[in-house]
Design a protein around this motif. Structure first.
Motif, PDB file in Angstrom:
ATOM      1  N   ALA A  30     -63.304  -1.088  34.164  1.00 17.26           N
ATOM      2  CA  ALA A  30     -63.011   0.320  34.458  1.00 17.26           C
ATOM      3  C   ALA A  30     -61.540   0.639  34.202  1.00 17.26           C
ATOM      4  O   ALA A  30     -60.656  -0.179  34.456  1.00 17.26           O
ATOM      5  N   GLY A  31     -61.285   1.837  33.688  1.00 12.37           N
ATOM      6  CA  GLY A  31     -59.910   2.251  33.425  1.00 12.37           C
ATOM      7  C   GLY A  31     -59.818   3.757  33.311  1.00 12.37           C
ATOM      8  O   GLY A  31     -60.839   4.449  33.179  1.00 12.37           O
ATOM      9  N   ILE A  32     -58.596   4.272  33.369  1.00 13.91           N
ATOM     10  CA  ILE A  32     -58.374   5.705  33.194  1.00 13.91           C
ATOM     11  C   ILE A  32     -57.218   5.918  32.234  1.00 13.91           C
ATOM     12  O   ILE A  32     -56.361   5.051  32.049  1.00 13.91           O
ATOM     13  N   LEU A  33     -57.203   7.096  31.620  1.00 19.63           N
ATOM     14  CA  LEU A  33     -56.176   7.455  30.639  1.00 19.63           C
ATOM     15  C   LEU A  33     -55.794   8.905  30.818  1.00 19.63           C
ATOM     16  O   LEU A  33     -56.652   9.797  30.817  1.00 19.63           O
ATOM     17  N   SER A  34     -54.502   9.137  30.983  1.00 17.32           N
ATOM     18  CA  SER A  34     -53.953  10.494  31.013  1.00 17.32           C
ATOM     19  C   SER A  34     -52.797  10.535  30.030  1.00 17.32           C
ATOM     20  O   SER A  34     -51.878   9.710  30.122  1.00 17.32           O
ATOM     21  N   ARG A  35     -52.838  11.472  29.082  1.00 18.25           N
ATOM     22  CA  ARG A  35     -51.756  11.574  28.097  1.00 18.25           C
ATOM     23  C   ARG A  35     -50.606  12.376  28.686  1.00 18.25           C
ATOM     24  O   ARG A  35     -50.457  13.560  28.447  1.00 18.25           O
ATOM     25  N   THR A  36     -49.812  11.690  29.496  1.00 19.26           N
ATOM     26  CA  THR A  36     -48.677  12.307  30.167  1.00 19.26           C
ATOM     27  C   THR A  36     -47.446  11.429  29.988  1.00 19.26           C
ATOM     28  O   THR A  36     -47.552  10.221  29.745  1.00 19.26           O
ATOM     29  N   ASP A  37     -46.273  12.035  30.117  1.00 22.79           N
ATOM     30  CA  ASP A  37     -45.026  11.296  29.977  1.00 22.79           C
ATOM     31  C   ASP A  37     -44.573  10.758  31.335  1.00 22.79           C
ATOM     32  O   ASP A  37     -45.301  10.840  32.331  1.00 22.79           O
ATOM     33  N   ALA A  38     -43.340  10.255  31.376  1.00 26.14           N
ATOM     34  CA  ALA A  38     -42.825   9.637  32.593  1.00 26.14           C
ATOM     35  C   ALA A  38     -42.704  10.619  33.749  1.00 26.14           C
ATOM     36  O   ALA A  38     -42.671  10.213  34.911  1.00 26.14           O
ATOM     37  N   ASP A  39     -42.655  11.934  33.432  1.00 27.27           N
ATOM     38  CA  ASP A  39     -42.547  12.938  34.488  1.00 27.27           C
ATOM     39  C   ASP A  39     -43.897  13.361  35.041  1.00 27.27           C
ATOM     40  O   ASP A  39     -44.001  14.369  35.746  1.00 27.27           O
ATOM     41  N   ALA A  40     -44.932  12.574  34.762  1.00 23.66           N
ATOM     42  CA  ALA A  40     -46.249  12.843  35.352  1.00 23.66           C
ATOM     43  C   ALA A  40     -46.138  12.819  36.870  1.00 23.66           C
ATOM     44  O   ALA A  40     -45.291  12.121  37.434  1.00 23.66           O
ATOM     45  N   PRO A  41     -46.978  13.580  37.569  1.00 25.12           N
ATOM     46  CA  PRO A  41     -46.930  13.571  39.034  1.00 25.12           C
ATOM     47  C   PRO A  41     -47.104  12.156  39.597  1.00 25.12           C
ATOM     48  O   PRO A  41     -47.788  11.315  38.998  1.00 25.12           O
ATOM     49  N   ALA A  42     -46.491  11.933  40.744  1.00 20.69           N
ATOM     50  CA  ALA A  42     -46.586  10.613  41.373  1.00 20.69           C
ATOM     51  C   ALA A  42     -48.033  10.206  41.611  1.00 20.69           C
ATOM     52  O   ALA A  42     -48.389   9.026  41.493  1.00 20.69           O
ATOM     53  N   ALA A  43     -48.879  11.180  41.901  1.00 25.09           N
ATOM     54  CA  ALA A  43     -50.294  10.879  42.130  1.00 25.09           C
ATOM     55  C   ALA A  43     -50.959  10.345  40.868  1.00 25.09           C
ATOM     56  O   ALA A  43     -51.852   9.488  40.931  1.00 25.09           O
ATOM     57  N   THR A  44     -50.541  10.845  39.709  1.00 23.23           N
ATOM     58  CA  THR A  44     -51.089  10.353  38.437  1.00 23.23           C
ATOM     59  C   THR A  44     -50.677   8.913  38.205  1.00 23.23           C
ATOM     60  O   THR A  44     -51.489   8.061  37.811  1.00 23.23           O
ATOM     61  N   TRP A  45     -49.403   8.607  38.442  1.00 26.18           N
ATOM     62  CA  TRP A  45     -48.937   7.225  38.322  1.00 26.18           C
ATOM     63  C   TRP A  45     -49.688   6.305  39.287  1.00 26.18           C
ATOM     64  O   TRP A  45     -50.115   5.211  38.907  1.00 26.18           O
ATOM     65  N   GLN A  46     -49.867   6.766  40.526  1.00 24.99           N
ATOM     66  CA  GLN A  46     -50.532   5.919  41.520  1.00 24.99           C
ATOM     67  C   GLN A  46     -51.978   5.660  41.151  1.00 24.99           C
ATOM     68  O   GLN A  46     -52.481   4.526  41.298  1.00 24.99           O
ATOM     69  N   ARG A  47     -52.669   6.680  40.670  1.00 24.14           N
ATOM     70  CA  ARG A  47     -54.074   6.506  40.296  1.00 24.14           C
ATOM     71  C   ARG A  47     -54.208   5.533  39.137  1.00 24.14           C
ATOM     72  O   ARG A  47     -55.112   4.690  39.121  1.00 24.14           O
ATOM     73  N   HIS A  48     -53.309   5.618  38.154  1.00 27.22           N
ATOM     74  CA  HIS A  48     -53.329   4.662  37.042  1.00 27.22           C
ATOM     75  C   HIS A  48     -53.087   3.241  37.564  1.00 27.22           C
ATOM     76  O   HIS A  48     -53.743   2.294  37.123  1.00 27.22           O
ATOM     77  N   TRP A  49     -52.140   3.099  38.492  1.00 18.93           N
ATOM     78  CA  TRP A  49     -51.860   1.773  39.046  1.00 18.93           C
ATOM     79  C   TRP A  49     -53.087   1.236  39.788  1.00 18.93           C
ATOM     80  O   TRP A  49     -53.461   0.075  39.622  1.00 18.93           O
ATOM     81  N   ASP A  50     -53.716   2.080  40.580  1.00 21.37           N
ATOM     82  CA  ASP A  50     -54.855   1.651  41.382  1.00 21.37           C
ATOM     83  C   ASP A  50     -56.035   1.228  40.519  1.00 21.37           C
ATOM     84  O   ASP A  50     -56.710   0.236  40.821  1.00 21.37           O
ATOM     85  N   VAL A  51     -56.306   1.982  39.456  1.00 20.37           N
ATOM     86  CA  VAL A  51     -57.496   1.712  38.635  1.00 20.37           C
ATOM     87  C   VAL A  51     -57.206   0.714  37.519  1.00 20.37           C
ATOM     88  O   VAL A  51     -58.010  -0.186  37.254  1.00 20.37           O
ATOM     89  N   ASN A  52     -56.066   0.847  36.855  1.00 18.13           N
ATOM     90  CA  ASN A  52     -55.787   0.019  35.677  1.00 18.13           C
ATOM     91  C   ASN A  52     -55.179  -1.337  36.013  1.00 18.13           C
ATOM     92  O   ASN A  52     -55.145  -2.224  35.155  1.00 18.13           O
ATOM     93  N   VAL A  53     -54.677  -1.494  37.252  1.00 16.26           N
ATOM     94  CA  VAL A  53     -54.071  -2.775  37.634  1.00 16.26           C
ATOM     95  C   VAL A  53     -54.738  -3.359  38.880  1.00 16.26           C
ATOM     96  O   VAL A  53     -55.308  -4.452  38.833  1.00 16.26           O
TER      97      VAL A  53
END
Length: 270
Positions: A95-118
């Motif tokens: 399972a994985g997720i992908l959002s085409r966003t830069d480093a200024d993506a919301p903290a929630a986006t970073w956290q969700r990627h960390w939770d699912v992709n790692v």
């Protein structure tokens, strides 16, 4: 160590669509005794399980709704699969997720990627390794991405977390490879999946990897071939190895090339 899938019990997360669905189908066709289709989309997992059951009635199929970001749900998935089939031989943390966003993506986006992709890979290993280590045998297939070896020039959270996923797979192999645990890391480039299409739709532009994208069933067969051969790194796109070698040979030159690629991609987006 090469392996035979006959009689094996396989758990696949993200199994309702894309690479996960194709992996479930491929393992069933290869003679697995049991296939556990796991996904956050419970209805989708049920549909895939029913399809596999109709196509290969000799294979036991179980559908389990799981949020892989939750350690207790991943543990429950392994417990249910073990109770149903007796053990888990192969765990495909896909399972994985992908959002085409830069480093200024919301903290929630970073956290969700960390939770699912790692962390989903960490939860899977913590849940299934005890029984594998007790038997002295087990296989872990972790779906990362070529972005984990190279980069994804228009998706910062995705690129960073996929690097972490590759790093964790390497660590698992180092820590447990001499104890009978076989770890493989699947790193495709573009794959024609709902995740890729959804990211295209959200960003308003098609992926620059679209031209060389593979179908999910091709990627799944590459994964099974890699497991059969006992390979750690499974690269469905052969050119990824060349790109990776160029990166490690001259990182500064590679970075200059990637900056040009990003400018091209982002320019096309405008």
């Amino acid at each position: 160590m090469a392996m035979d899938f006959q009689g094996k019990v396989v758990v696949v997360t993200g199994g309702a669509s894309g690479i996960g669905k194709a992996l479930c189908q491929a393992f069933a066709a290869a003679g697995a005794r049991g296939v556990v289709v796991s996904d956050l989309d419970g209805a989708g997992a049920q549909a895939v399980a029913a399809e596999i059951g109709a196509r290969t009635p000799a294979v036991g199929v179980l559908a389990v709704r799981t949020d892989v970001a939750q350690a207790d749900q991943v543990q429950a998935l392994v417990d249910q699969a073990t109770a149903h089939y007796g053990q888990v031989d192969i765990f495909c943390s896909n399972a994985g997720i992908l959002s085409r966003t830069d480093a200024d993506a919301p903290a929630a986006t970073w956290q969700r990627h960390w939770d699912v992709n790692v962390m989903a890979h960490v939860h899977a290993a913590n849940a299934v390794l005890p029984q594998m280590l007790a038997r002295g045998q087990g296989w872990l297939l972790q779906t990362a991405s070529a972005a984990g070896l190279l980069s994804q020039v228009n998706a910062a959270p995705y690129s960073v977390t996929k690097h972490a996923a590759v790093g964790f797979a390497e660590w698992l192999s180092i820590a447990h490879g001499d104890a009978g645990i076989h770890v493989s890391c699947l790193c495709p480039q573009g794959v024609r999946t709902p995740m890729m299409l959804s990211a295209d739709s959200d960003s308003g532009r098609p992926s620059f990897l679209g031209d060389g994208a593979l179908d999910a069933d091709v990627v799944a067969q590459c994964a099974l071939d890699g497991l059969r051969d006992g390979r750690f790194l499974i690269l469905p796109h052969a050119e990824v190895l060349t790109f990776w070698q160029r990166k490690t040979a001259d990182v500064d030159r590679w970075l200059r090339g990637m900056r040009r690629l990003r400018a091209k991609v982002m320019g096309a987006a405008g």
